[in-house]
Design a protein around this motif. Structure first.
Motif, PDB file in Angstrom:
ATOM      1  N   GLY A 113       0.688  -0.983   0.108  1.00 25.63           N
ATOM      2  CA  GLY A 113      -0.438  -0.330   0.359  1.00 25.63           C
ATOM      3  C   GLY A 113       1.287   1.280   0.206  1.00 25.63           C
ATOM      4  N   PHE A 114       2.342   1.267  -0.064  1.00 20.60           N
ATOM      5  CA  PHE A 114       2.835   1.966   0.732  1.00 20.60           C
ATOM      6  C   PHE A 114       3.893   2.546  -0.954  1.00 20.60           C
ATOM      7  CE2 PHE A 114       1.717   2.135   5.293  1.00 20.60           C
ATOM      8  CZ  PHE A 114       0.999   3.225   5.373  1.00 20.60           C
ATOM      9  N   GLN A 115       3.848   1.460  -1.422  1.00 19.29           N
ATOM     10  CA  GLN A 115       4.841   0.853  -3.008  1.00 19.29           C
ATOM     11  C   GLN A 115       5.282   2.970  -3.803  1.00 19.29           C
ATOM     12  OE1 GLN A 115       4.779  -2.573  -4.597  1.00 19.29           O
ATOM     13  NE2 GLN A 115       5.962  -3.117  -3.459  1.00 19.29           N
ATOM     14  N   ASP A 116       3.800   3.069  -3.815  1.00 15.23           N
ATOM     15  CA  ASP A 116       3.702   4.412  -3.967  1.00 15.23           C
ATOM     16  C   ASP A 116       3.974   5.697  -3.646  1.00 15.23           C
ATOM     17  OD1 ASP A 116       1.938   3.074  -6.199  1.00 15.23           O
ATOM     18  OD2 ASP A 116      -0.068   3.453  -5.269  1.00 15.23           O
ATOM     19  N   ILE A 117       4.074   5.851  -2.294  1.00 15.13           N
ATOM     20  CA  ILE A 117       4.575   6.881  -1.667  1.00 15.13           C
ATOM     21  C   ILE A 117       6.423   6.725  -1.983  1.00 15.13           C
ATOM     22  CG2 ILE A 117       4.236   7.631   0.156  1.00 15.13           C
ATOM     23  CD1 ILE A 117       1.854   6.622   1.326  1.00 15.13           C
ATOM     24  N   VAL A 118       6.862   6.063  -1.609  1.00 16.07           N
ATOM     25  CA  VAL A 118       8.115   5.380  -1.733  1.00 16.07           C
ATOM     26  C   VAL A 118       8.884   4.429  -2.462  1.00 16.07           C
ATOM     27  CG1 VAL A 118      10.256   4.978  -0.057  1.00 16.07           C
ATOM     28  CG2 VAL A 118       8.229   6.010   0.831  1.00 16.07           C
ATOM     29  N   ALA A 119       9.519   4.789  -2.856  1.00 13.91           N
ATOM     30  CA  ALA A 119       9.664   3.242  -4.407  1.00 13.91           C
ATOM     31  C   ALA A 119      11.179   2.877  -4.287  1.00 13.91           C
ATOM     32  CB  ALA A 119       9.957   4.429  -5.397  1.00 13.91           C
ATOM     33  N   ALA A 120      11.696   3.141  -3.259  1.00 15.62           N
ATOM     34  CA  ALA A 120      12.460   2.051  -3.235  1.00 15.62           C
ATOM     35  C   ALA A 120      11.884   0.899  -1.906  1.00 15.62           C
ATOM     36  CB  ALA A 120      14.085   2.561  -2.983  1.00 15.62           C
ATOM     37  N   LYS A 121      12.245  -0.425  -2.021  1.00 12.44           N
ATOM     38  CA  LYS A 121      11.470  -0.736  -1.217  1.00 12.44           C
ATOM     39  C   LYS A 121      12.161  -1.776   0.065  1.00 12.44           C
ATOM     40  CE  LYS A 121       8.809  -4.800  -0.809  1.00 12.44           C
ATOM     41  NZ  LYS A 121       8.093  -5.866  -1.744  1.00 12.44           N
ATOM     42  N   PRO A 122      14.197  -1.589  -0.152  1.00 13.54           N
ATOM     43  CA  PRO A 122      14.441  -1.354   1.146  1.00 13.54           C
ATOM     44  C   PRO A 122      14.404  -0.123   2.421  1.00 13.54           C
ATOM     45  CG  PRO A 122      16.030  -1.384  -1.059  1.00 13.54           C
ATOM     46  CD  PRO A 122      14.591  -1.119  -0.897  1.00 13.54           C
ATOM     47  N   VAL A 123      14.291   1.223   1.957  1.00 14.32           N
ATOM     48  CA  VAL A 123      14.509   2.064   1.853  1.00 14.32           C
ATOM     49  C   VAL A 123      12.529   2.008   2.715  1.00 14.32           C
ATOM     50  CG1 VAL A 123      13.752   4.959   1.955  1.00 14.32           C
ATOM     51  CG2 VAL A 123      15.282   3.785   0.835  1.00 14.32           C
ATOM     52  N   LEU A 124      12.262   1.841   2.447  1.00 11.42           N
ATOM     53  CA  LEU A 124      10.377   1.507   3.039  1.00 11.42           C
ATOM     54  C   LEU A 124      10.434   0.246   4.942  1.00 11.42           C
ATOM     55  CD1 LEU A 124       7.590   1.691   3.072  1.00 11.42           C
ATOM     56  CD2 LEU A 124       7.248   0.118   1.623  1.00 11.42           C
ATOM     57  N   SER A 125      11.371  -0.739   3.951  1.00  9.84           N
ATOM     58  CA  SER A 125      11.341  -1.400   5.369  1.00  9.84           C
ATOM     59  C   SER A 125      12.159  -0.705   6.130  1.00  9.84           C
ATOM     60  CB  SER A 125      12.333  -2.521   4.527  1.00  9.84           C
ATOM     61  OG  SER A 125      12.739  -4.061   5.666  1.00  9.84           O
ATOM     62  N   ALA A 126      13.088  -0.185   5.894  1.00  4.87           N
ATOM     63  CA  ALA A 126      13.965   0.088   6.847  1.00  4.87           C
ATOM     64  C   ALA A 126      13.775   1.408   7.764  1.00  4.87           C
ATOM     65  CB  ALA A 126      15.111   1.059   6.622  1.00  4.87           C
ATOM     66  N   GLY A 127      12.538   1.828   6.898  1.00  2.00           N
ATOM     67  CA  GLY A 127      11.752   3.055   7.810  1.00  2.00           C
ATOM     68  C   GLY A 127      10.337   2.545   8.815  1.00  2.00           C
ATOM     69  N   ALA A 128      10.015   1.113   8.027  1.00  2.00           N
ATOM     70  CA  ALA A 128       8.930   1.323   8.341  1.00  2.00           C
ATOM     71  C   ALA A 128       9.567   0.619  10.569  1.00  2.00           C
ATOM     72  CB  ALA A 128       8.374  -0.666   8.105  1.00  2.00           C
ATOM     73  N   TYR A 129      10.626  -0.115  10.334  1.00  2.00           N
ATOM     74  CA  TYR A 129      11.456  -0.248  11.660  1.00  2.00           C
ATOM     75  C   TYR A 129      11.519   0.789  12.149  1.00  2.00           C
ATOM     76  CZ  TYR A 129      10.821  -5.011   9.311  1.00  2.00           C
ATOM     77  OH  TYR A 129      10.365  -6.056   8.783  1.00  2.00           O
ATOM     78  N   LEU A 130      12.347   1.838  12.264  1.00  2.00           N
ATOM     79  CA  LEU A 130      12.560   2.902  12.443  1.00  2.00           C
ATOM     80  C   LEU A 130      11.702   3.628  13.526  1.00  2.00           C
ATOM     81  CD1 LEU A 130      15.402   4.761  13.223  1.00  2.00           C
ATOM     82  CD2 LEU A 130      14.092   6.149  11.195  1.00  2.00           C
ATOM     83  N   LEU A 131      10.145   3.804  12.378  1.00  2.00           N
ATOM     84  CA  LEU A 131       8.939   4.437  13.205  1.00  2.00           C
ATOM     85  C   LEU A 131       8.846   3.147  13.890  1.00  2.00           C
ATOM     86  CD1 LEU A 131       6.566   4.886   9.858  1.00  2.00           C
ATOM     87  CD2 LEU A 131       7.525   6.704  11.863  1.00  2.00           C
ATOM     88  N   LEU A 132       8.297   1.583  13.575  1.00  2.00           N
ATOM     89  CA  LEU A 132       8.545   1.113  15.037  1.00  2.00           C
ATOM     90  C   LEU A 132       9.363   0.754  16.142  1.00  2.00           C
ATOM     91  CD1 LEU A 132       6.212  -1.479  15.676  1.00  2.00           C
ATOM     92  CD2 LEU A 132       8.041  -2.197  14.861  1.00  2.00           C
ATOM     93  N   ALA A 133      10.305   1.466  16.300  1.00  2.00           N
ATOM     94  CA  ALA A 133      11.553   1.158  17.514  1.00  2.00           C
ATOM     95  C   ALA A 133      11.677   2.532  17.915  1.00  2.00           C
ATOM     96  CB  ALA A 133      12.449   0.913  16.512  1.00  2.00           C
ATOM     97  N   VAL A 134      11.113   3.915  16.918  1.00  2.00           N
ATOM     98  CA  VAL A 134      10.913   5.450  17.562  1.00  2.00           C
ATOM     99  C   VAL A 134       9.336   5.591  19.116  1.00  2.00           C
ATOM    100  CG1 VAL A 134      11.057   7.314  17.499  1.00  2.00           C
ATOM    101  CG2 VAL A 134      12.239   6.294  16.678  1.00  2.00           C
ATOM    102  N   GLY A 135       8.473   4.719  18.030  1.00  2.00           N
ATOM    103  CA  GLY A 135       7.502   4.331  18.899  1.00  2.00           C
ATOM    104  C   GLY A 135       7.806   4.101  20.193  1.00  2.00           C
ATOM    105  N   ILE A 136       8.395   2.210  19.906  1.00  2.00           N
ATOM    106  CA  ILE A 136       8.027   1.522  21.003  1.00  2.00           C
ATOM    107  C   ILE A 136       8.658   2.716  22.492  1.00  2.00           C
ATOM    108  CG2 ILE A 136       8.830  -0.001  22.394  1.00  2.00           C
ATOM    109  CD1 ILE A 136       8.187  -2.155  19.264  1.00  2.00           C
ATOM    110  N   ALA A 137       9.634   3.264  21.756  1.00  2.00           N
ATOM    111  CA  ALA A 137      10.854   3.594  22.878  1.00  2.00           C
ATOM    112  C   ALA A 137      10.103   4.871  23.288  1.00  2.00           C
ATOM    113  CB  ALA A 137      12.257   4.471  22.406  1.00  2.00           C
TER     114      ALA A 137
END
Length: 85
Positions: free
Chosen positions: A39-63
């Motif tokens: 659902g987010f491939q249209d927003i961010v074209a590079a898939k590794p960046v999307l995956s890293a961003g997702a885990y970064l959001l998750l880590a910052v959110g938990i913190a």
């Protein structure tokens, strides 16, 4: 003097609840992006960046959620070590 301390206690509690809510929202968006990246491939074209961003959001959110929770406990108990965290 006691009214000011009570007001500060309530203001600190409300601020920490807002931090907790923001952290929970960030963690939720991180989980959403990690689970459904199509659902987010249209927003961010590079898939590794999307995956890293997702885990970064998750880590910052938990913190932030943990920080807000400890702040709420510190404000309610008037615990200086919890508030310093």
């Amino acid at each position: 003097p006691m009214g000011v301390l009570s007001c500060m206690k309530h203001l600190m509690f409300i601020f920490n609840v807002l931090v907790f809510a923001a952290g929970t929202c960030l963690a939720g968006v991180g989980v959403w992006v990690a689970v459904d990246p199509a659902g987010f491939q249209d927003i961010v074209a590079a898939k590794p960046v999307l995956s890293a961003g997702a885990y970064l959001l998750l880590a910052v959110g938990i913190a932030l959620s943990l920080l807000g929770f400890l702040g709420c406990c510190g404000a309610l108990r008037r615990s200086r070590p919890l508030l310093l965290v």
